[in-house]
Structure formats: C-alpha cells, structure tokens
Scaffold this active site. Structure first.
Site, PDB file in Angstrom:
ATOM      1  N   HIS A   1      31.528  -3.834  15.413  1.00 35.63           N
ATOM      2  CA  HIS A   1      32.382  -2.657  15.188  1.00 35.63           C
ATOM      3  C   HIS A   1      33.165  -2.733  13.883  1.00 35.63           C
ATOM      4  O   HIS A   1      33.985  -1.870  13.610  1.00 35.63           O
ATOM      5  CB  HIS A   1      33.350  -2.475  16.362  1.00 35.63           C
TER       6      HIS A   1
ATOM      7  N   SER B   1      35.406  -4.789  21.214  1.00 35.75           N
ATOM      8  CA  SER B   1      34.719  -3.518  21.440  1.00 35.75           C
ATOM      9  C   SER B   1      35.462  -2.570  22.377  1.00 35.75           C
ATOM     10  O   SER B   1      35.306  -1.366  22.266  1.00 35.75           O
ATOM     11  CB  SER B   1      33.311  -3.775  21.966  1.00 35.75           C
TER      12      SER B   1
ATOM     13  N   LYS C   1      25.413   1.062  15.572  1.00 32.66           N
ATOM     14  CA  LYS C   1      26.758   1.644  15.613  1.00 32.66           C
ATOM     15  C   LYS C   1      27.034   2.343  14.276  1.00 32.66           C
ATOM     16  O   LYS C   1      26.456   3.384  14.030  1.00 32.66           O
ATOM     17  CB  LYS C   1      27.751   0.566  16.008  1.00 32.66           C
TER      18      LYS C   1
HETATM   19  C1  PLP Z   1      27.254  -3.173  21.049  1.00 28.03           C
HETATM   20  C2  PLP Z   1      27.618  -4.592  20.886  1.00 28.03           C
HETATM   21  C3  PLP Z   1      26.651  -5.588  20.965  1.00 28.03           C
HETATM   22  C4  PLP Z   1      25.234  -5.296  21.376  1.00 28.03           C
HETATM   23  O1  PLP Z   1      24.531  -4.685  20.361  1.00 28.03           O
HETATM   24  P1  PLP Z   1      23.239  -3.827  20.744  1.00 28.03           P
HETATM   25  O2  PLP Z   1      22.494  -3.712  19.477  1.00 28.03           O
HETATM   26  O3  PLP Z   1      23.751  -2.526  21.258  1.00 28.03           O
HETATM   27  O4  PLP Z   1      22.499  -4.593  21.795  1.00 28.03           O
HETATM   28  C5  PLP Z   1      27.032  -6.883  20.701  1.00 28.03           C
HETATM   29  N1  PLP Z   1      28.305  -7.186  20.403  1.00 28.03           N
HETATM   30  C6  PLP Z   1      29.263  -6.260  20.348  1.00 28.03           C
HETATM   31  C7  PLP Z   1      30.660  -6.653  20.021  1.00 28.03           C
HETATM   32  C8  PLP Z   1      28.959  -4.931  20.604  1.00 28.03           C
HETATM   33  O5  PLP Z   1      29.899  -4.008  20.589  1.00 28.03           O
END
Ligand code: PLP
Length: 388
Positions: free
Chosen positions: A206, A178, A238
C-alpha cells in the site's frame, strides 16, 4: 466430512454478522460502479491511482495479447518467462533502486515464497501483530519459529530479538498496514535489524505508487536508502492497477529465490500481456505526480471534515482511512447506512481485524471528484443518527 456441521457453522456465522459474501460488479473498476443494476459510489478499492481502467493500460494489455497471446503456458523456469516479464523485472528493479526484481503471481504467493524460501528450521521470524494475513500465513507455513510483536511496538520487538541467539533472523513488516493505514516505524526497524543482525523485509503493497514524490513508497517517505531494507515486496494489483507482485533486492537474494521459492517455481507465469500492461501503468504511476497530489488533497480534506463531524478516525494520512466502529454489528449498520445513500464502503470484521475493532475501511482514489467526497461526507454526517 460432516456436511451438516458446515451448515450449522455457516448459520452461526450469519447469526454473528460475520458471514462474508461477494458483490457482482458489472463493469470496470472505478469510483462509480454498477452493481445489481444500481450505480454505487465506491470508497473501498485499492486502485489508489485510478489506473485499473486507464485507456493506455488497457491498450498495452491488448497489444500485449496480440503479440504474446493469452496464456504463458508454463512456469517461469520452464518456458513461461517472456521478454515482457523480463523487461518489467528490469524496470521494477530500476524503480525500486535495486539490482534485481522477481515477478510473482500474487502478493500472497510472494510472501509465502520469500519467507519459506529463505528460512529454515532453527531460524526465527519476527512479525508485527497487524501484518497482512499473507505474511502471517507465511510464518505459520515455514519451518522457522514465528514471533509476533505488538503493533509498531519497537520495545516489544527488541525484547524478542534479545531472546534468541541461534539461526537466521528475519523481521517482516507491512510498510503501510493494510487495515489501519498507518506506517511501520521503518527507521527504527532498520536500526534494530542491523543491531541484531537480522534481515528486514518490507511488504509495501500500500506504499508503492502512493508515497514519495514519484511513488517510491514507504522507504522514500522516511528518506531511507534501498540498502537499508534488503528485501522489498510490492504488489501490482493495488496502486499500479493491474495484477501480480514482485520482490526486489540484490543479486544473491533474487537468485536464491529463483532456486528455492516454491511459490515462484511451482506455478504458471502470469500472462505476458499483463506484464506489458504493468510496464505502462508503472510509467504512468511514476510520471503523473498529479495523481498522488490529488490523493493527498482528498485525504486532508476528508480528515479535516471528518474530525469536525467527530468521527473516530485513525492516525494515518495514507489513502486508507478507517472509521473505527468497534462492534461488528455497528460496523455493519454503518455500512448498510452508507449503502442507502448509494455509497459502497465495506465493513471490515474479525478475523481480518482484531476482535472489537471492526471498522469501515474507506479508501481514496485519485479519480474521486470533489463531488464524490462531498457525497461521502454528507452520508457520514448522518451516521451518528444511524441505527446501531
Ligand atoms: C493485498 C496485500 C497482499 C497480497 O497481494 P495480492 O497480490 O493481492 O495477493 C500482501 N500484502 C499486503 C500488505 C497486502 O495488502
């Protein structure tokens, strides 16, 4: 509780340029944001496909609310599991090529739920050092032994796998990291997992929606079949532009999580209307391949130009394009510099990234225009002269 101590610690944080604060955004999530009455061009959202403010997704949320109301009223296992949730789970299972999918309220909770739901005392969990905080926290909270291997270093992992013989083993990794934007070496991980009889879990927060022609994510990028990775976690906030998360896998995995994942059981189901919105955004994300093509086009043009400027890029062709500053002070100065040009790019500092690797984390959206890209590059060109 010593409140005075908190004040001292907060001041220390400020002095070290590590104080975090929030911006107040006045409208919808999109490249051009209104903040403090000022228009800012944002390069720091994870809304990669530009679906967070898509008219059809908004309309699905509204008609979902007309049908289901707002609150879901209870956890999934009580009376909160609606037709909309169920349909979304079926569509996510189909999308990821698995027999089942299970919705979680957030990705953070999904990672906690899976890991603490599957591992017990005596088991071992292997994690990449740069895994997302939620995977790391899951490892710290569960009863299994946590081992962290050097970032994408398969030798480091192999050595750790060779060391233990008892109990279940689970290897958990981000698909796309990330904060660095690079990819986990999935084919090698699959091989190591099978050789050492370990489960493999990929958090593709991602990758899904972004990689692969139809947005099937990191596995598709490497040409891997769904079977190769028995536990796939994805987020909906995302690329899919809504909110929530899911885990996809086989029948036994999902049924076990329903019985045992506390982050699934002991929390209220997300609103059904939200599931309707996600069903729509999932469809758009799959069908509208131009969004991924647009992203790739922006990314390659950005990288070419940034290389010419001599900027310290990282080795990634995903929409996450960090520019490594090193010190916190430098990253903050760069971010402030960009702000004077009306550009919003947050500095990412420790502990989110390791000491000495503070950076600007630039992210692209399919909705960034050519002119947006030019504005970013113009401001970055002047970075070298910026105060550090
Ligand atoms: C954003 C993210 C999460 C958390 O997801 P949310 O739905 O925002 O709690 C978990 N793992 C990765 C790799 C992320 O980038």
């Amino acid at each position: 509780m010593d409140l005075q101590r908190l004040a001292v610690e907060l001041q220390e944080r400020r002095n070290a340029d590590l104080y975090r604060s929030r911006l107040i955004v006045e409208g919808a999530q999109q490249p051009e944001l209104q903040i403090d009455g000022r228009r800012m061009l944002s390069f720091c959202s994870n809304d990669y496909l530009g679906l967070a403010n898509h008219p059809e997704v908004i309309e699905a949320l509204q008609s979902g609310a007309d049908r289901y109301g707002v609150g879901s009223g209870a956890a999934h296992l009580i009376s909160g599991h609606s037709q909309a949730h169920h349909a979304l789970e079926e569509e996510l299972a189909e999308f990821t090529g698995r027999s089942r999918a299970l919705l979680f309220s957030t990705g953070y909770m999904a990672n906690l739920g899976v890991i603490s739901g599957l591992l017990e005392r005596g088991d071992t969990l292997y994690e990449d050092k740069l895994n997302h905080a939620s995977l790391v926290d899951a490892g710290l909270l569960c009863r299994a032994t946590l081992k962290r291997y050097r970032h994408i270093d398969m030798q480091s992992l192999q050595q750790q796998l060779a060391g233990v013989t008892r109990g279940q083993r689970l290897i958990a990794t981000d698909g796309v990291f990330s904060m660095d934007g690079d990819l986990a070496p999935l084919p090698e991980l699959v091989e190591l997992a099978s050789k050492h009889h370990a489960w493999l879990m990929v958090d593709d927060a991602h990758g899904l929606g972004v990689l692969g022609t139809q947005g099937h994510g990191s596995l598709d990028h490497f040409g891997l079949e769904p079977d190769a990775v028995p536990i796939l976690m994805g987020t909906l906030g995302k690329a899919f532009g809504t909110f929530g998360a899911f885990v996809a896998g086989g029948e036994e995995l999902i049924e076990t999580l329903i019985q045992q994942a506390r982050g699934y059981i002991y929390t209220t189901a997300t609103p059904a209307a939200l599931a309707e919105a996600t069903r729509t955004s999932l469809r758009i994300a799959r069908e509208e391949t131009w969004r991924r093509e647009r992203l790739q086009d922006l990314i390659s043009r950005f990288r070419q130009a940034a290389e010419q400027l001599g900027l310290p890029l990282m080795d990634t062709t995903t929409p996450i394009q960090p520019i490594l500053a090193g010190s916190v002070q430098r990253a903050m100065a760069w971010s402030r510099h960009l702000k004077t040009y009306g550009l919003l790019v947050t500095a990412i500092r420790p502990p989110t990234v390791p000491e000495g690797s503070a950076r600007l984390r630039i992210t692209f959206s399919a909705l960034h225009t050519d002119q947006h890209l030019e504005r970013l590059l113009d401001a970055l060109a002047k970075l070298t002269g910026a105060p550090t």
